[in-house]
Design an enzyme around this catalytic site. Structure first.
Site, PDB file in Angstrom:
ATOM      1  CE  LYS A  80      -0.424   0.111   5.047  1.00  0.00           C
ATOM      2  NZ  LYS A  80      -1.332   0.188   6.196  1.00  0.00           N
ATOM      3  CG  HIS A 126      -3.546  -3.445  12.457  1.00  0.00           C
ATOM      4  ND1 HIS A 126      -2.929  -3.861  11.296  1.00  0.00           N
ATOM      5  CD2 HIS A 126      -2.818  -2.408  12.919  1.00  0.00           C
ATOM      6  CE1 HIS A 126      -1.874  -3.087  11.061  1.00  0.00           C
ATOM      7  NE2 HIS A 126      -1.783  -2.201  12.041  1.00  0.00           N
ATOM      8  CG  ASP A 139      12.272  23.761  -4.346  1.00  0.00           C
ATOM      9  OD1 ASP A 139      11.574  22.737  -4.462  1.00  0.00           O
ATOM     10  OD2 ASP A 139      11.830  24.915  -4.521  1.00  0.00           O
TER      11      ASP A 139
END
Length: 372
Positions: A38, A165, A312
């Site tokens: 996933k 779970h 960035d």
């Protein structure tokens, strides 16, 4: 995707294959393995990772959403695909069209899927989820009787699996409590003449340490990608890191003592310094919180990240690496020479876990897949 950027993720498919086979050997032949891919295979790239795991012998695949399941079918995965988040958006058709197996954790979803299956004149295989102590998804223990009374009337659904779970698989006491709750539900089902073919509670930790007790299917996630959910697992199985994050120095300048670096001047040089700039920032998933805390590898040695990490760009202090030059490779996660910076290291500096480090890596970073 910024093809011109020298910042990229390298995925070692040989290491991925090694990890799966090591886990297969450790767990033994009696337990089936669900490879959890996933969230873009934890940032590693679903469509490239899944075929390797398929060829290596994964028995099931686990994804979060229907669209992730369809993506696996489109790259040729024919094995069972379990949609761990179940029915999120009301679309029932893909479960039939693409042979996807939904997890069901409440009667509303069960009735929707049952009605869709009955309309088609088909029987749909599902996995029922019970909440044994996570307090997240799943039928609560104290509501199981009422749920089953209603669910058992839906004859167009087949209870192929039962799952739960673990909240803290590293805690033996609470895991034993959850395992006991899971066994109670299995016992209740058997009394009703129902024995799910697949029973899965164990995640990576429980699969390795508890050997999937009482189950015949285990769900493996982080360990496939070479990281350990808890430190002690590293002593129990030889995993190889699959992902490396690399970039290059794009600028280098000498600064006088007392010169501030980056936003908010959180770092000032204490001596004449050589400061390098990297084309890597929080837009790429490199956490801003590691400002003035993290290290990267340049020419085989660790150098500190200095100043505030930008959107960035990031800066590193190369003063103690005098041979470093513009264009040199920088390893942010991975090995260079005899030194290594792991996802766990970056997670520690980020005050988080390696799962998040992997999953937050931006789609704009190009992925390079290698066999080594």
């Amino acid at each position: 995707m910024l093809r011109e950027s020298p910042t990229f993720i390298e995925i070692n498919l040989s290491a991925l294959r090694h990890n799966f086979l090591e886990l297969r050997h450790k767990i033994g032949p009696s337990l089936k393995i669900m490879a959890v891919v996933k969230s873009n295979a934890y940032g590693h790239g679903t469509t490239q990772v899944a075929p390797v795991l398929d060829e290596a012998g994964a028995d099931f695949f686990g994804v979060g959403t229907v669209d992730e399941g369809i993506e696996l079918r489109e790259v040729g995965i024919a094995k069972p695909i379990v949609i761990l988040l179940g029915l999120l958006d009301g679309r029932t058709e893909p479960f039939f069209e693409h042979r996807l197996t939904p997890v069901v954790e409440n009667i509303r979803v069960a009735k929707l899927l049952g009605a869709a299956a009955k309309k088609k004149g088909q029987s749909l295989a599902i996995h029922l989820k019970v909440d044994t102590g996570m307090s997240r998804l799943g039928v609560p223990m104290d509501q199981w009787g009422g749920f089953w009374q209603e669910f058992s009337k839906i004859d167009s659904l087949r209870s192929e699996g039962l799952l739960s779970h673990l909240a803290e698989a590293g805690d033996p006491e609470f895991t034993a409590f959850q395992r006991e709750n899971f066994s109670k539900i299995l016992s209740d089902l058997e009394k009703c003449g129902v024995k799910p073919q697949w029973r899965h509670l164990a995640n990576s930790i429980e699969a390795i340490e508890g050997e999937g007790r009482g189950c015949n299917l285990v769900r493996l996630g982080l360990v496939l990608y070479g990281a350990a959910p808890i430190p002690r697992l590293k002593e129990k199985i030889a995993l190889k890191p699959v992902l490396s994050l690399k970039t290059r120095i794009i600028s280098l300048k000498k600064l006088a003592p007392g010169t501030p670096v980056s936003y908010n001047r959180t770092f000032r040089t204490k001596r004449e310094s050589r400061i390098g700039v990297l084309p890597l920032g929080y837009a790429d998933g490199y956490p801003r919180i590691v400002s003035n805390k993290a290290f990267v590898l340049v020419r085989g040695q660790k150098v500190p990240v200095v100043g505030t990490v930008c959107m960035d760009l990031s800066m590193v202090d190369l003063t103690d690496c005098p041979s470093a030059e513009v264009g040199d490779e920088v390893v942010v996660i991975g090995r260079q020479g005899s030194e290594e910076i792991s996802a766990d290291d970056l997670a520690q500096w980020s005050e988080t876990i390696s799962y998040e480090i992997f999953c937050r890596l931006s789609p704009r970073l190009r992925r390079s897949y290698v066999e080594n």
